[in-house]
Enzyme design. Structure first.
Site, PDB file in Angstrom:
ATOM      1  N   TYR A   1      34.026  55.279 -12.648  1.00  0.00           N
ATOM      2  CA  TYR A   1      33.037  56.272 -13.235  1.00  0.00           C
ATOM      3  C   TYR A   1      33.389  56.625 -14.682  1.00  0.00           C
ATOM      4  O   TYR A   1      34.478  56.551 -15.189  1.00  0.00           O
ATOM      5  CB  TYR A   1      33.118  57.576 -12.626  1.00  0.00           C
ATOM      6  CG  TYR A   1      31.888  57.732 -11.376  1.00  0.00           C
ATOM      7  CD1 TYR A   1      30.779  58.275 -11.172  1.00  0.00           C
ATOM      8  CD2 TYR A   1      32.644  57.270 -10.333  1.00  0.00           C
ATOM      9  CE1 TYR A   1      30.071  58.375 -10.102  1.00  0.00           C
ATOM     10  CE2 TYR A   1      32.044  57.252  -8.767  1.00  0.00           C
ATOM     11  CZ  TYR A   1      30.573  58.032  -8.978  1.00  0.00           C
ATOM     12  OH  TYR A   1      29.813  57.817  -7.952  1.00  0.00           O
TER      13      TYR A   1
ATOM     14  N   ARG B   1      15.179  55.562  -5.012  1.00  0.00           N
ATOM     15  CA  ARG B   1      16.192  55.625  -6.072  1.00  0.00           C
ATOM     16  C   ARG B   1      15.354  55.146  -7.242  1.00  0.00           C
ATOM     17  O   ARG B   1      15.555  55.856  -8.387  1.00  0.00           O
ATOM     18  CB  ARG B   1      17.329  54.317  -6.133  1.00  0.00           C
ATOM     19  CG  ARG B   1      18.181  54.386  -7.210  1.00  0.00           C
ATOM     20  CD  ARG B   1      19.193  53.220  -6.799  1.00  0.00           C
ATOM     21  NE  ARG B   1      20.308  53.186  -7.761  1.00  0.00           N
ATOM     22  CZ  ARG B   1      21.023  52.055  -7.981  1.00  0.00           C
ATOM     23  NH1 ARG B   1      20.972  50.950  -7.398  1.00  0.00           N
ATOM     24  NH2 ARG B   1      21.971  52.245  -8.743  1.00  0.00           N
TER      25      ARG B   1
ATOM     26  N   ASN C   1      23.257  55.683 -13.128  1.00  0.00           N
ATOM     27  CA  ASN C   1      22.880  55.791 -11.977  1.00  0.00           C
ATOM     28  C   ASN C   1      23.951  55.208 -10.964  1.00  0.00           C
ATOM     29  O   ASN C   1      23.806  54.013 -10.967  1.00  0.00           O
ATOM     30  CB  ASN C   1      21.468  55.569 -11.295  1.00  0.00           C
ATOM     31  CG  ASN C   1      21.155  56.069 -10.137  1.00  0.00           C
ATOM     32  OD1 ASN C   1      21.371  55.346  -9.131  1.00  0.00           O
ATOM     33  ND2 ASN C   1      20.156  56.987  -9.862  1.00  0.00           N
ATOM     34  N   SER C   2      24.709  55.708 -10.364  1.00  0.00           N
ATOM     35  CA  SER C   2      25.954  55.302  -9.534  1.00  0.00           C
ATOM     36  C   SER C   2      25.271  54.193  -8.478  1.00  0.00           C
ATOM     37  O   SER C   2      24.388  54.420  -8.017  1.00  0.00           O
ATOM     38  CB  SER C   2      26.697  56.169  -8.972  1.00  0.00           C
ATOM     39  OG  SER C   2      27.211  57.195 -10.065  1.00  0.00           O
ATOM     40  N   GLN C   3      26.454  53.544  -8.112  1.00  0.00           N
ATOM     41  CA  GLN C   3      26.489  52.418  -7.259  1.00  0.00           C
ATOM     42  C   GLN C   3      25.989  53.344  -5.710  1.00  0.00           C
ATOM     43  O   GLN C   3      26.709  54.205  -5.431  1.00  0.00           O
ATOM     44  CB  GLN C   3      27.363  51.780  -6.917  1.00  0.00           C
ATOM     45  CG  GLN C   3      27.867  50.685  -5.783  1.00  0.00           C
ATOM     46  CD  GLN C   3      29.004  50.033  -5.783  1.00  0.00           C
ATOM     47  OE1 GLN C   3      29.912  50.623  -6.557  1.00  0.00           O
ATOM     48  NE2 GLN C   3      29.251  49.162  -4.949  1.00  0.00           N
TER      49      GLN C   3
END
Length: 360
Positions: A222, A23, A77-79
């Protein structure tokens, strides 16, 4: 990553992909942590790495990239666990062509490219600055999926059809243009965020005739697609304040199943809440300035020409009479003529409730 595998969110194939696509390279140097009160800048490398290696989102843009704004998160940047859930629902397989709506950092596009190959992955990003960032970091990481800068609501019609479509921004409605770009049997996975509820994943399957249907799944918070952001409501008419009895504890309104049902019965009504000592407090508001609030153990307050608290209590009674269904008991059908939320099967459509106005 190993924690996601242990929780059953990654199979062996995706576990290998996660190992191969770290990531960290996709996170810009300037990033923020989302907190209940706002976005806190990551001021040290240790803070940055700790957040990147946690199961938390990393905010990568504020205020659509404009300087001197109020500091509202507009891209992240999503979970990681949420990314894993979405990709599991997407069920992409070898040979599938996938369209991603919302490239953002480029991380999900990299995961998909590693799993399916660069040529099978298409990703659209509306923000030029984020699109430029994604191109740079993807190439530096050795990935060259197909990228475009444009409004994801339109999809990528020149490259359609796609076997899978995944949105990494929240949708108010699923654009029918995306349904038309799916192959027969193709799957669309997206977080939806309506006025009454903050978000839930939906998984739709296209029938090949211009319709798609499927069920709601987990909650998913989101940031909304830019063209799907809600307009600000009119100011609350505080001069019309009145006290109303509260038969329902506000905490009973905070399940995702009730939110999906009530959001369909009470279209355009917003609900949000805050935790207080002794229980939550909830607020309701419609676009015309009617509002209501209630806290655990206290009376409700209403404003404007609608009795919003009474409407919510009546909808809650309906929900209990239905057996308090969970989010997965509800589904969505998208057609060229609109969208329908249903309970248990597509023929059991939920219709909006009549507006209740107080007696003079």
């Amino acid at each position: 990553m190993e924690a996601l595998y242990a929780r059953g969110l990654l199979d062996e194939t995706w576990r290998a992909v996660w190992h191969a696509v770290p990531r960290e390279p996709f996170i810009p140097r300037r990033a923020w942590r989302q907190t209940p009160t706002g976005c806190e800048p990551l001021t040290s490398e240790a803070d940055r790495l700790n957040l990147i290696h946690s199961d938390e989102p990393v905010v990568i843009q504020l205020d659509d990239g404009e300087p001197d704004g109020p500091g509202i998160a507009t891209s992240s940047n999503s979970q990681p666990s949420m990314v894993a859930r979405m990709l599991r629902l997407l069920a992409a397989e070898d040979g599938h062509r996938v369209l991603e709506i919302g490239t953002a950092s480029g991380y999900v596009a990299a995961l998909l490219a590693r799993r399916l190959g660069d040529s099978a992955v298409y990703s659209v990003e509306v923000d030029p600055g984020l699109a430029h960032h994604a191109v740079a970091v993807l190439r530096a990481a050795g990935h060259r999926p197909n990228l475009a800068c444009g409004d994801g609501e339109r999809g990528w019609p020149d490259e359609a059809p796609f076997d899978r479509i995944v949105a990494t921004c929240a949708l108010r409605e699923v654009p029918h243009t995306l349904v038309r770009q799916l192959t027969p049997g193709g799957v669309l996975v997206a977080p939806m965020a309506r006025d009454f509820w903050s978000g839930a994943l939906v998984q739709l399957t296209a029938d090949g005739g211009g319709e798609a249907a499927g069920r709601f799944w987990d909650g998913a918070s989101y940031m909304p697609m830019r063209s799907h952001r809600s307009a600000d409501p009119l100011p609350v008419d505080r001069a019309s304040h009145r006290v109303a009895g509260a038969r329902v504890d506000p905490g009973e309104l905070l399940t995702l199943g009730f939110a999906v049902y009530a959001g369909t019965r009470l279209p355009a009504v917003r609900m949000w809440h805050a935790d207080r000592d002794g229980g939550p407090e909830v607020w309701l508001q419609d676009p015309d300035g009617c509002a209501a609030s209630a806290a655990t153990g206290e009376a409700a307050h209403e404003y404007g020409v609608r009795s919003l608290w009474q409407e919510v209590e009546r909808v809650h009674e309906e929900y209990l009479a239905l057996g308090s269904p969970g989010a997965h008991d509800f589904g969505l059908t998208v057609t060229a003529h609109g969208q329908r939320v249903w309970l248990h099967h597509p023929g059991r459509i939920i219709e909006p409730a009549p507006v209740h106005r107080p007696r003079p």
